[in-house]
Write an enzyme that holds these catalytic residues in place. Structure first.
Site, short mmCIF file in Angstrom:
data_model
loop_
_atom_site.label_atom_id
_atom_site.label_comp_id
_atom_site.label_asym_id
_atom_site.label_seq_id
_atom_site.Cartn_x
_atom_site.Cartn_y
_atom_site.Cartn_z
N ASP A 1 -3.13 11.38 -5.90
CA ASP A 1 -3.05 10.38 -4.69
C ASP A 1 -1.74 9.79 -4.78
OD1 ASP A 1 -3.68 8.17 -6.11
OD2 ASP A 1 -4.91 7.43 -4.90
N CYS B 1 0.83 -1.13 -0.19
CA CYS B 1 0.00 0.00 -0.04
C CYS B 1 0.75 1.26 -0.14
CB CYS B 1 -0.69 0.06 1.14
SG CYS B 1 -1.90 1.49 1.13
#
Length: 403
Positions: free
Chosen positions: A305, A26
């Site tokens: 992002d 992640c």
């Protein structure tokens, strides 16, 4: 005078980077020091653990744990005002957005319906790990027309390598249960599969797994992580460029031999757009980017992002309307830099129009010519796009009616 066309897709983060999983790759879970440094921060790790243990909505745990009603209403209003199309699309991301709870999304939908002008329609998409989906979520997604992006890295032995809970247990069984629920309620969905060094050599096994699930849309996401900024080296779990090219090629060959019209694979769809002289829909392949910013739970607006850093914080929707942030010269410059910083090695490439240098976050290696800023995946993309080029040219010839 009609407003100028503005194409954008905001990744809005109702609970910031918080998630109930601990996926090893992640890229967003370490953003809390940046995104939650302003007032109205997010839930603590201790409270999050109790949420996971007791299977509660994150919003029921303590105040100020996700996007406030005030910011939510402001964001929805500004998003609608900034949109120039008749269909207005909201994209809910995280972290894990379902941690915000059903009541949060019920409020969001109610606000959207109250604020949308006559003659325009609202659409919602949510990107989820699928582990928290219940029957109630399934009914909600169906009744409100949500489109679900479900993260699934192939069969259990590959999925569980990286996608685990905080206690190290794999999540495959939970994801499949969530998939069963959304299918029971006929919720439209797609699969997002991360391709890493751990599963890249199982291309057809993974593709056939998704076909066995009767997948209609699959996105393969190459895992690329630089060891540290400026190192020019990828982490061991990152997919090797040529391996990724071969992964795509083997799937492509099976796809053209029997799955055209049955299964949509995002990168194949993007490559084929060039046959019809169509622009790319995916930001990483567009000549200029900047149309997919992130809005955090506190209203902070970041260029992308993948670029949630203090330097790429353009502003906050509590102070500046979303439309102005999208049109901000800094945001425009961020997007234009993608095109302006392409190495000459890219400009001379036969498949430039298919790739356009891909995502700027991956441009950290040196070209054979010695130029900096080449995309780490270049070798793999060249391999795949050149392999697919004869088919794409034939499609273009037929479309043009050439004999």
């Amino acid at each position: 005078m009609a407003a100028a066309f503005r194409e954008f897709q905001v990744f809005v983060k109702p609970v910031g980077p918080r998630c109930n999983l601990a996926c090893s790759y992640c890229y967003y879970h370490d953003k809390k020091d940046v995104t939650l440094s302003s007032p109205g921060g997010c839930i603590s790790d201790e409270v999050l653990e109790s949420v996971i243990r007791d299977k509660k909505d994150i919003t029921s745990s303590s105040p100020g744990v996700c996007m406030s009603d005030e910011i939510l209403e402001r964001y929805i209003r500004q998003h609608i005002e900034a949109s120039t199309d008749t269909e207005i699309f909201f994209s809910w991301h995280g972290g894990e957005p379902t941690l915000a709870g059903l009541d949060f999304f019920r409020k969001a939908v109610t606000m959207q319906k109250a604020l949308v002008p006559s003659g325009r329609t609202i659409m919602n998409g949510i990107q989820t790990n699928g582990t928290l989906i219940t029957e109630e979520w399934g009914r909600f997604f169906r009744s409100e027309g949500f489109y679900v992006g479900l993260s699934l890295d192939g069969p259990e032995q590959y999925h569980n390598i990286s996608r685990s809970r905080r206690d190290g247990k794999g999540t495959f069984t939970d994801v499949m249960r969530g998939l069963e629920i959304i299918r029971k309620h006929n919720v439209p969905h797609e699969f997002l599969c991360v391709v890493s060094n751990d599963n890249v050599h199982a291309s057809l096994e993974i593709y056939r797994f998704f076909k066995d699930l009767e997948a209609s849309y699959i996105t393969f996401l190459p895992l690329v992580t630089e060891t540290f900024k400026g190192s020019g080296k990828a982490t061991p779990e990152s997919v090797r460029p040529l391996d990724f090219g071969r992964f795509l090629t083997s799937i492509f060959d099976e796809w053209i031999n029997g799955d055209i019209g049955k299964v949509k694979v995002q990168i194949f769809e993007e490559a084929l757009r060039t046959a019809f002289n169509q622009g790319h829909t995916l930001c990483i392949f567009k000549p200029v980017c900047g149309g997919v910013p992130a809005v955090e739970m506190n209203g902070d607006f970041y260029s992308c992002d993948h670029f949630v850093t203090p330097e790429q914080r353009v502003g906050n929707i509590n102070d500046t309307p979303l439309a102005a942030l999208l049109d901000d010269p800094r945001q425009k410059a961020f997007g234009q830099a993608k095109k302006e910083t392409l190495p000459c090695y890219c400009l001379e490439c036969d498949v430039l129009e298919m790739c356009n240098g891909e995502c700027p976050k991956n441009r950290f290696i040196t070209a054979p010519t010695g130029e900096p800023g080449l995309n780490y995946l270049c070798e793999g993309y060249r391999y795949f796009f050149n392999h697919s080029l004869p088919f794409i040219r034939e499609v273009a010839r037929l479309w043009k009616g050439e004999v």
